[in-house]
Design a protein around this motif. Structure first.
Motif, mmCIF file in Angstrom:
data_model
loop_
_atom_site.group_PDB
_atom_site.id
_atom_site.type_symbol
_atom_site.label_atom_id
_atom_site.label_comp_id
_atom_site.label_asym_id
_atom_site.label_seq_id
_atom_site.Cartn_x
_atom_site.Cartn_y
_atom_site.Cartn_z
ATOM 1 N N ALA A 57 0.288 -3.092 2.730
ATOM 2 C CA ALA A 57 1.137 -4.225 3.080
ATOM 3 C C ALA A 57 0.349 -5.524 3.044
ATOM 4 O O ALA A 57 0.871 -6.574 2.667
ATOM 5 N N ARG A 58 -0.937 -5.462 3.423
ATOM 6 C CA ARG A 58 -1.785 -6.651 3.429
ATOM 7 C C ARG A 58 -3.168 -6.269 2.936
ATOM 8 O O ARG A 58 -3.654 -5.159 3.182
ATOM 9 N N TYR A 68 4.844 1.176 5.749
ATOM 10 C CA TYR A 68 4.036 -0.011 5.498
ATOM 11 C C TYR A 68 3.610 -0.108 4.044
ATOM 12 O O TYR A 68 3.280 -1.172 3.547
ATOM 13 N N ALA A 69 3.636 1.048 3.332
ATOM 14 C CA ALA A 69 3.132 1.041 1.967
ATOM 15 C C ALA A 69 4.100 0.392 0.986
ATOM 16 O O ALA A 69 3.701 -0.032 -0.076
ATOM 17 N N ASP A 70 5.361 0.336 1.344
ATOM 18 C CA ASP A 70 6.336 -0.265 0.432
ATOM 19 C C ASP A 70 7.500 -0.784 1.259
ATOM 20 O O ASP A 70 8.202 -0.013 1.902
ATOM 21 N N PRO A 71 7.741 -2.095 1.274
ATOM 22 C CA PRO A 71 8.804 -2.644 2.109
ATOM 23 C C PRO A 71 10.197 -2.187 1.715
ATOM 24 O O PRO A 71 11.141 -2.355 2.479
ATOM 25 N N ARG A 77 -0.001 1.672 -1.887
ATOM 26 C CA ARG A 77 -0.109 0.222 -1.792
ATOM 27 C C ARG A 77 -0.271 -0.167 -0.326
ATOM 28 O O ARG A 77 0.151 0.558 0.580
#
Length: 681
Positions: free
Chosen positions: A165-166, A23-26, A163
């Motif tokens: 995701a939202r 989820y931290a980086d697509p 990071r």
């Protein structure tokens, strides 16, 4: 050989992905989890190690941040005082006090505080922000050369996300004056991502004297690159203030003199501050990988406690203060070489871990937080250098091994207000370890682990010549105390939806020497041995439902004790957790967790015991739309009148002519609820 390379590649990808969650980086591939948990097959070196994903952590209902560690099977977290104080931890038959023998890190920064005024290995997790936790990795036993001080019973590592995701903002309100507001986001900035988070919290608790716990917590983090090639720098700031409820004597509750949520000394409490700056750099090439992280942490703690009331001072009472000021700095660096031969593949990792603590602390006699006299005041400089090398070899598709060797060197320097207790001492230990894994099938693995570990003693005990309170001559304590562990285990995944792990272990300590911060002296303990069995099960019968059942039994005894005196006070004999999670059914989701803490002796002859107790917590969530979610959390839903923790010792209440031996306990909070509104965009 192709099959071997495929297996190694899959394991490498799995390990790489675990550095930063999907989820931290697509752009990162997702880690495949067939059941409710990652099975760890082909990747982990013991049956008692594991990893808990962000989604699993998010599904848990936690009363306080430290309870996030209960996601590791067999770990119990509770509290015997005000909410701002470090928690009490239990694992594998250890009453770990405030963290001794459970090594805890957040973002590769040590949380355990060495030579702390109140207790060795003081682990204050109140600065932990659950929304930022990307993963929890845990190990048990001294079987990894990478883990050093305090890791004999186990280790827990919380990794924060680089990071999100939202972006997120949430507000929550509940009974007993509970209020919380939190926001976090990670917009792109300066060619990378700038993550920021802020948390504000207030809580009174059910106590007659409100705890009035006030917390301010903030994180600022800049990162660039990816998990295997990139860097990050972070700053964190936390402050908490509270009134302490502390434990109360059973005799006063039975007589109706005080209620279950009353306190004897209403002026107990504390103030804690933590500020840190850290950075991490990673670089990965075809056949090598490097990682370096450095940190500087400033901690400040002021504790005011009164556990014996008027036992020692019938006029002013027995309240004491334990101030602690410290700056901790450190550097961790590792480098790995990937060696691929015609028949086998080996990863060799070498590392160094440096840490220095500059500490000013003491033990003061106080009355209503006003200083009366000093039992001791000290300046401690504790420095350590740990070096390790570890080789993991895949010999063939059925056999892999990990062999490690660790060497630790410590220097303890104490400047005491009593010259005879000042001095400098050095100590060192070498700690070998070995893990063997057999994989008779792709869905089953057998494990055998053995190794030695250690924990450091309080620096003040290593140079002690006299008890600061009584003036009696004492023998100095060793700086490092060795532990020896052995474990056999099994992990199977008969079908994709079911995972089971079993571990049988034995762990022995050369001594259970402990520093008694409440008395300012070192207590010489006997050698000890613990053995037990742990069973962990995870089942995902359908996509939206997960069921976890963890059971553990521990047998803890002192060695060389007088007949009938071998029990270890506070050693919990059994632990169990049953968790049920509904990930999403339309707009609804939820979870329930039943936790059982088994019986335990409170004294060495087992004449005073406390029985087990169960706690049921739960959560129901409703998604209003794609951005807004409502959650209702319930704690102690069965409204049990159990004790969160119990002790047996002497105390003297106002009006009593002499000391009384009694059970002193901290009550479990009654049934209560919290309602949250969570906005994501």
């Amino acid at each position: 050989m192709n099959r071997l390379r495929t297996r190694l590649l899959a394991a490498a990808i799995g390990a790489w992905c675990c550095q930063v969650p999907a989820y931290a980086d697509p752009m990162l591939p997702a880690v495949l989890i067939h059941g409710a948990r990652d099975s760890g097959l082909g990747r982990l070196d013991s049956a008692s190690a594991g990893s808990v994903s962000r989604q699993q952590l998010e599904a848990r209902t936690v009363y306080r941040p430290g309870e996030l560690l209960e996601a590791a099977p067999g770990v119990l977290v509770t509290q015997h005082s005000g909410e701002g104080k470090a928690n009490q931890f239990f694992l594998r038959g250890f009453n770990l006090d405030h963290g001794t023998d459970l090594r805890t890190t957040v973002d590769d920064m040590p949380v355990n505080q060495r030579s702390h005024a109140h207790g060795q290995g003081w682990t204050d997790l109140n600065f932990l922000m659950p929304e930022l936790a990307a993963r929890l990795d845990y190990k048990k036993g001294p079987y990894s050369a990478r883990e050093g001080d305090f890791a004999s019973a186990g280790s827990a590592s919380v990794i924060y996300a680089n990071r999100l995701a939202r972006s997120i903002a949430s507000i929550a309100a509940g009974q007993h004056g509970y209020r919380r507001a939190m926001t976090a986001a990670s917009p792109e900035a300066f060619g990378g991502n700038l993550l920021y988070a802020l948390e504000l919290l207030h809580k009174d608790g059910p106590f007659t004297t409100p705890e009035d716990y006030r917390k301010v917590n903030a994180v600022l983090r800049y990162s660039r690159g990816y998990a295997n090639n990139g860097f990050s720098v972070a700053a964190m700031a936390y402050r908490g203030r509270w009134n302490a409820s502390d434990q109360i004597p059973q005799r006063a509750v039975d007589a109706g003199t005080i209620g279950r949520f009353d306190t004897v000394d209403a002026s107990d409490g504390g103030d804690a501050q933590r500020y840190s700056v850290s950075g991490t750099w990673r670089r990965t090439a075809t056949d090598s990988a490097s990682k370096v992280n450095a940190f500087v942490i400033r901690n400040r703690t002021d504790l005011y406690s009164n556990f014996t009331y008027f036992l020692n001072d019938p006029v002013n009472g027995d309240q004491f203060a334990q101030p602690d000021r410290r700056v901790t700095s450190g550097l961790n660096a590792t480098h790995s070489w990937h060696l691929h031969g015609a028949r086998r593949a080996t990863d060799i990792t070498a590392g160094v871990q440096l840490q220095n603590d500059n500490i000013f602390n003491g033990l003061l006699n106080t009355r209503e937080r006003r200083r009366l006299s000093a039992t001791r005041e000290d300046h401690v400089v504790e420095s350590s250098a740990g070096m390790f090398i570890e080789a993991s070899t895949q010999w063939n598709p059925m056999l892999r091994t990990t062999a490690g060797l660790r060497s630790d060197h410590y220097r303890f320097k104490v400047g005491s207000d009593r010259a005879a207790n000042s001095g400098a001492v050095r100590d060192h230990l070498a700690s070998p370890s070995l893990s063997i894994v057999l994989a008779p099938a792709s869905t089953a693995e057998l494990y055998f682990n053995m190794g030695t570990g250690f924990h450091s003693n309080d620096a003040r005990g290593t140079t002690a010549a006299f008890d600061p309170a009584s003036g009696d001559a004492v023998q100095p304590a060793p700086g490092l105390v060795r532990s020896r562990g052995i474990e056999a285990g099994l992990r199977i995944e008969p079908v994709q939806s079911l995972q089971t792990g079993v571990a049988v272990y034995r762990l022995a300590f050369d001594s259970e020497l402990t520093y008694l911060g409440d008395a300012g002296a070192t207590e010489a303990g006997l050698p000890s041995v613990r053995h037990g069995v742990e069973v962990s099960n995870s089942y995902k019968p359908v996509k939206w439902l997960s069921i976890d059942l963890d059971l553990a039994y521990a047998h803890a005894r002192s060695r060389g004790a007088a007949p009938g005196q071998a029990h270890i006070a506070g050693a919990v004999e059994g632990v169990g957790q049953l968790g049920v999670t509904v990930s999403r059914r339309g707009a609804w989701s939820g979870s329930a967790n039943l936790r059982y803490a088994g019986p335990r002796p409170l004294v060495e002859d087992n004449s005073v015991r406390r029985g087990g107790g169960a706690t049921l917590n739960g959560r129901i969530g409703y998604r209003v739309d794609s951005r807004l979610r409502l959650e209702l959390e319930g704690f102690n839903l069965l409204d049990r009148r159990d004790a969160a923790i119990s002790y047996y010792y002497s105390s003297r209440l106002p009006g009593e002519s002499q000391a009384r031996d009694d059970v002193h306990f901290h009550p479990l909070e009654p049934r209560n609820f919290r309602l949250s509104a969570i906005l994501q965009w």
